[in-house]
Design a protein around this motif. Structure first.
Motif, PDB file in Angstrom:
ATOM      1  N   ASN A   1       8.928  10.167  -2.301  1.00 53.27           N
ATOM      2  CA  ASN A   1      10.230  10.660  -2.776  1.00 53.27           C
ATOM      3  C   ASN A   1      10.262  12.184  -2.814  1.00 53.27           C
ATOM      4  O   ASN A   1      11.308  12.801  -2.547  1.00 53.27           O
ATOM      5  N   LYS A   2       9.121  12.778  -3.126  1.00 56.74           N
ATOM      6  CA  LYS A   2       9.061  14.239  -3.213  1.00 56.74           C
ATOM      7  C   LYS A   2       8.955  14.886  -1.829  1.00 56.74           C
ATOM      8  O   LYS A   2       9.489  15.959  -1.590  1.00 56.74           O
ATOM      9  N   TYR A   3       8.247  14.200  -0.946  1.00 56.65           N
ATOM     10  CA  TYR A   3       7.998  14.781   0.376  1.00 56.65           C
ATOM     11  C   TYR A   3       8.436  13.781   1.458  1.00 56.65           C
ATOM     12  O   TYR A   3       7.632  13.015   1.983  1.00 56.65           O
ATOM     13  N   VAL A   4       9.705  13.811   1.763  1.00 52.54           N
ATOM     14  CA  VAL A   4      10.281  12.858   2.712  1.00 52.54           C
ATOM     15  C   VAL A   4       9.675  13.014   4.106  1.00 52.54           C
ATOM     16  O   VAL A   4       9.596  12.046   4.877  1.00 52.54           O
ATOM     17  N   LEU A   5       9.183  14.196   4.421  1.00 51.71           N
ATOM     18  CA  LEU A   5       8.602  14.446   5.734  1.00 51.71           C
ATOM     19  C   LEU A   5       7.403  13.536   6.009  1.00 51.71           C
ATOM     20  O   LEU A   5       7.108  13.198   7.166  1.00 51.71           O
ATOM     21  N   LEU A   6       6.734  13.098   4.927  1.00 55.30           N
ATOM     22  CA  LEU A   6       5.592  12.203   5.092  1.00 55.30           C
ATOM     23  C   LEU A   6       6.000  10.886   5.755  1.00 55.30           C
ATOM     24  O   LEU A   6       5.258  10.318   6.558  1.00 55.30           O
ATOM     25  N   ALA A   7       7.182  10.402   5.385  1.00 51.76           N
ATOM     26  CA  ALA A   7       7.649   9.118   5.926  1.00 51.76           C
ATOM     27  C   ALA A   7       7.877   9.192   7.426  1.00 51.76           C
ATOM     28  O   ALA A   7       7.744   8.192   8.140  1.00 51.76           O
ATOM     29  N   ILE A   8       8.221  10.372   7.923  1.00 49.53           N
ATOM     30  CA  ILE A   8       8.479  10.539   9.352  1.00 49.53           C
ATOM     31  C   ILE A   8       7.197  10.383  10.159  1.00 49.53           C
ATOM     32  O   ILE A   8       7.185   9.734  11.221  1.00 49.53           O
ATOM     33  N   TYR A   9       6.101  10.947   9.642  1.00 52.60           N
ATOM     34  CA  TYR A   9       4.844  10.946  10.391  1.00 52.60           C
ATOM     35  C   TYR A   9       3.924   9.778  10.038  1.00 52.60           C
ATOM     36  O   TYR A   9       2.895   9.581  10.703  1.00 52.60           O
ATOM     37  N   MET A  10       4.267   9.020   9.027  1.00 51.62           N
ATOM     38  CA  MET A  10       3.414   7.918   8.583  1.00 51.62           C
ATOM     39  C   MET A  10       3.129   6.889   9.681  1.00 51.62           C
ATOM     40  O   MET A  10       1.990   6.451   9.850  1.00 51.62           O
ATOM     41  N   PRO A  11       4.122   6.463  10.477  1.00 49.86           N
ATOM     42  CA  PRO A  11       3.842   5.459  11.520  1.00 49.86           C
ATOM     43  C   PRO A  11       2.852   5.937  12.586  1.00 49.86           C
ATOM     44  O   PRO A  11       2.209   5.118  13.242  1.00 49.86           O
ATOM     45  N   ILE A  12       2.757   7.266  12.770  1.00 49.74           N
ATOM     46  CA  ILE A  12       1.848   7.787  13.790  1.00 49.74           C
ATOM     47  C   ILE A  12       0.408   7.442  13.450  1.00 49.74           C
ATOM     48  O   ILE A  12      -0.378   7.031  14.315  1.00 49.74           O
ATOM     49  N   VAL A  13       0.060   7.573  12.177  1.00 53.64           N
ATOM     50  CA  VAL A  13      -1.315   7.301  11.746  1.00 53.64           C
ATOM     51  C   VAL A  13      -1.679   5.844  11.993  1.00 53.64           C
ATOM     52  O   VAL A  13      -2.710   5.523  12.599  1.00 53.64           O
ATOM     53  N   ALA A  14      -0.819   4.937  11.528  1.00 54.89           N
ATOM     54  CA  ALA A  14      -1.087   3.504  11.697  1.00 54.89           C
ATOM     55  C   ALA A  14      -1.079   3.109  13.175  1.00 54.89           C
ATOM     56  O   ALA A  14      -1.920   2.323  13.629  1.00 54.89           O
ATOM     57  N   GLY A  15      -0.129   3.638  13.936  1.00 57.00           N
ATOM     58  CA  GLY A  15      -0.022   3.299  15.350  1.00 57.00           C
ATOM     59  C   GLY A  15      -1.233   3.738  16.145  1.00 57.00           C
ATOM     60  O   GLY A  15      -1.767   2.970  16.964  1.00 57.00           O
ATOM     61  N   MET A  16      -1.706   4.953  15.914  1.00 59.26           N
ATOM     62  CA  MET A  16      -2.879   5.445  16.627  1.00 59.26           C
ATOM     63  C   MET A  16      -4.124   4.658  16.234  1.00 59.26           C
ATOM     64  O   MET A  16      -4.985   4.369  17.071  1.00 59.26           O
TER      65      MET A  16
ATOM     66  N   ALA B   1       0.834  -1.202   0.000  1.00 56.71           N
ATOM     67  CA  ALA B   1       0.000   0.000   0.000  1.00 56.71           C
ATOM     68  C   ALA B   1       0.866   1.248   0.000  1.00 56.71           C
ATOM     69  O   ALA B   1       0.582   2.230  -0.710  1.00 56.71           O
ATOM     70  N   VAL B   2       1.941   1.220   0.783  1.00 50.96           N
ATOM     71  CA  VAL B   2       2.864   2.367   0.810  1.00 50.96           C
ATOM     72  C   VAL B   2       3.556   2.524  -0.539  1.00 50.96           C
ATOM     73  O   VAL B   2       3.760   3.640  -1.032  1.00 50.96           O
ATOM     74  N   GLY B   3       3.901   1.398  -1.170  1.00 52.86           N
ATOM     75  CA  GLY B   3       4.602   1.434  -2.449  1.00 52.86           C
ATOM     76  C   GLY B   3       3.811   2.092  -3.555  1.00 52.86           C
ATOM     77  O   GLY B   3       4.387   2.592  -4.542  1.00 52.86           O
ATOM     78  N   LEU B   4       2.493   2.100  -3.431  1.00 52.77           N
ATOM     79  CA  LEU B   4       1.659   2.760  -4.437  1.00 52.77           C
ATOM     80  C   LEU B   4       1.903   4.266  -4.485  1.00 52.77           C
ATOM     81  O   LEU B   4       1.584   4.922  -5.490  1.00 52.77           O
ATOM     82  N   PHE B   5       2.471   4.797  -3.423  1.00 46.59           N
ATOM     83  CA  PHE B   5       2.695   6.242  -3.336  1.00 46.59           C
ATOM     84  C   PHE B   5       4.184   6.568  -3.264  1.00 46.59           C
ATOM     85  O   PHE B   5       4.600   7.523  -2.617  1.00 46.59           O
ATOM     86  N   GLU B   6       4.986   5.757  -3.944  1.00 48.93           N
ATOM     87  CA  GLU B   6       6.434   5.923  -3.893  1.00 48.93           C
ATOM     88  C   GLU B   6       6.871   7.299  -4.387  1.00 48.93           C
ATOM     89  O   GLU B   6       7.743   7.942  -3.790  1.00 48.93           O
ATOM     90  N   ASP B   7       6.263   7.769  -5.474  1.00 48.00           N
ATOM     91  CA  ASP B   7       6.645   9.077  -6.028  1.00 48.00           C
ATOM     92  C   ASP B   7       6.357  10.198  -5.040  1.00 48.00           C
ATOM     93  O   ASP B   7       7.161  11.131  -4.879  1.00 48.00           O
TER      94      ASP B   7
END
Length: 425
Positions: A287-302, A278-284
């Motif tokens: 790549n453009k917004y690395v900040l998204l990867a930092i906060y991504m686990p928060i959504v799933a964890g909560m 699911a994450v791989g579908l949004f690879e582009d």
């Protein structure tokens, strides 16, 4: 042999002794035999099933008989069932006649039914008998077995109630039993353990009488037997929740632990790949917004945490028969409402943190909205999945977990990264 009734609670054992008996196979039998009978019984109750079996198969038969003579017949029956057929027969011959008769009766019943939980420490009296007559029979049973009986009151061969033991010391000798009789619950000998637990949970008792199909008394189930069963079920549910075989114990070897765990870990690996896909579908976008990867686990964890809270409430409701799939609409609405409000609260908080730390208003908005949506997803799946599993006859606590976790992870990533692709495009 002297009969000594011991409590069935798991005692506090010397930790060093317990460690040596659990792990030192070469010393286990010798250490066990150094203990007096009362300590041996306490230790047996604290051991894992495999170690308990190993000890009962290794120690001399007269020592096994001494232990069985000192516990209730139902507990002695559990020990007997561990032994081999020939050793069981030899041990039985060493027991008192009363104990032999009790064990022979209990061994006839299925261990997974109400009859498998019962003990035979009761006497039957007629409601018009005097307290003096009952006291004599009470003392005779206690002297014979070493255990005080429950006094069950009969009326025309049918169970009418029970006589509280303390009344034998307070009432006049010529008083009739019927004056002091209390009501007592009963259950079929063929009832499942689940039905026994439900009876004690819905209508708390300190004892329940087990009856056969004709209404004749077979035995008594005490509350401490039910508490023991509840503890076993709680441990079993925890194992199921973690994907561990019920047979695994702290004393298992590395090889055994791998055998018990690898299948569940592979299943979880599969769901992790699904989330990664699911994450791989949004690879582009990543790549453009690395900040998204930092906060991504928060959504799933909560989302996972919120789903676990909902799951716990629903599973408890199922266990207490307060909810089922056909009556879940109101609960689902309330859970979705709670998910929405908690999502808004946490969404605002996480958005403020992103703005304060990174100064990025767009990602703050994306993360806030994703938090709200994923907590709604958690409420939806956390409510319905365990109810569906229960409807299908599966354990809702264990079987629902993997589906709920997958839903909150996969949908959480899709929502978060999907919103990012739309807003940041």
């Amino acid at each position: 042999m002297h009969n000594l009734k011991l409590p069935k609670t798991i005692p506090v054992i010397n930790p060093l002794l317990l460690r040596d008996i659990l792990f030192r196979i070469d010393k286990r039998t010798a250490l066990f035999l150094e203990l007096p009978v009362s300590k041996r019984i306490e230790l047996l109750r604290a051991l894992t099933p495999k170690v308990r079996q190993d000890i009962l198969l290794r120690i001399p038969e007269h020592d096994v008989a001494g232990i069985m003579q000192a516990v209730d017949p139902d507990e002695a029956t559990d020990m007997l069932q561990i032994l081999t057929k020939h050793r069981r027969e030899r041990v039985l011959r060493l027991l008192s006649q009363e104990m032999q008769d009790s064990l022979s009766t209990l061994l006839e019943f299925d261990a997974q039914t109400a009859a498998g939980l019962m003990t035979l420490d009761y006497i039957q009296v007629q409601k018009n008998e005097t307290m003096a007559d009952v006291a004599k029979r009470f003392k005779r049973h206690e002297k014979s077995t070493g255990r005080p009986p429950v006094v069950l009151v009969m009326d025309d061969h049918k169970l009418n109630g029970f006589l509280p033991g303390y009344q034998l010391g307070l009432a006049e000798k010529h008083d009739e039993v019927s004056r002091f009789m209390k009501r007592v619950a009963s259950i079929s000998f063929a009832a499942t353990h689940k039905e026994v637990l439900r009876m004690f949970q819905s209508h708390p008792h300190d004892k329940v009488v087990v009856l056969n199909d004709a209404g004749n008394i077979l035995g008594i189930i005490y509350s401490d037997d039910v508490l023991k069963l509840m503890h076993e079920r709680e441990a079993s549910s925890l194992y199921d929740f973690a994907g561990i075989s019920p047979e695994e114990t702290v004393t298992d070897t590395t090889q055994k632990k791998v055998q018990h765990r690898y299948k569940w870990l592979i299943i979880n690996l599969g769901t992790a790949f699904l989330a990664a896909f699911a994450v791989g579908l949004f690879e582009d976008t990543l790549n453009k917004y690395v900040l998204l990867a930092i906060y991504m686990p928060i959504v799933a964890g909560m989302g996972g945490n919120a789903a676990t809270q909902t799951l716990a409430v629903i599973v408890r409701g199922i266990a207490l028969r307060q909810i089922q799939l056909s009556t879940a609409l109101r609960t689902l609405k309330n859970e979705l409402g709670a998910g929405l409000i908690n999502g808004l609260i946490n969404g605002v908080l996480v958005a403020l943190v992103v703005i304060a730390v990174n100064g990025d208003y767009q990602i703050a908005i994306i993360l806030g909205f994703a938090m709200v949506i994923n907590l709604l997803v958690a409420a939806f799946f956390g409510t319905l999945v365990p109810l569906i599993m229960s409807k299908l006859g599966k354990d809702p606590a264990a079987s629902a977990t993997i589906f709920i976790t997958t839903a909150t992870d996969v949908l959480g990533f899709i929502v978060f990264l999907g919103l990012a692709s739309l807003i940041l495009a």
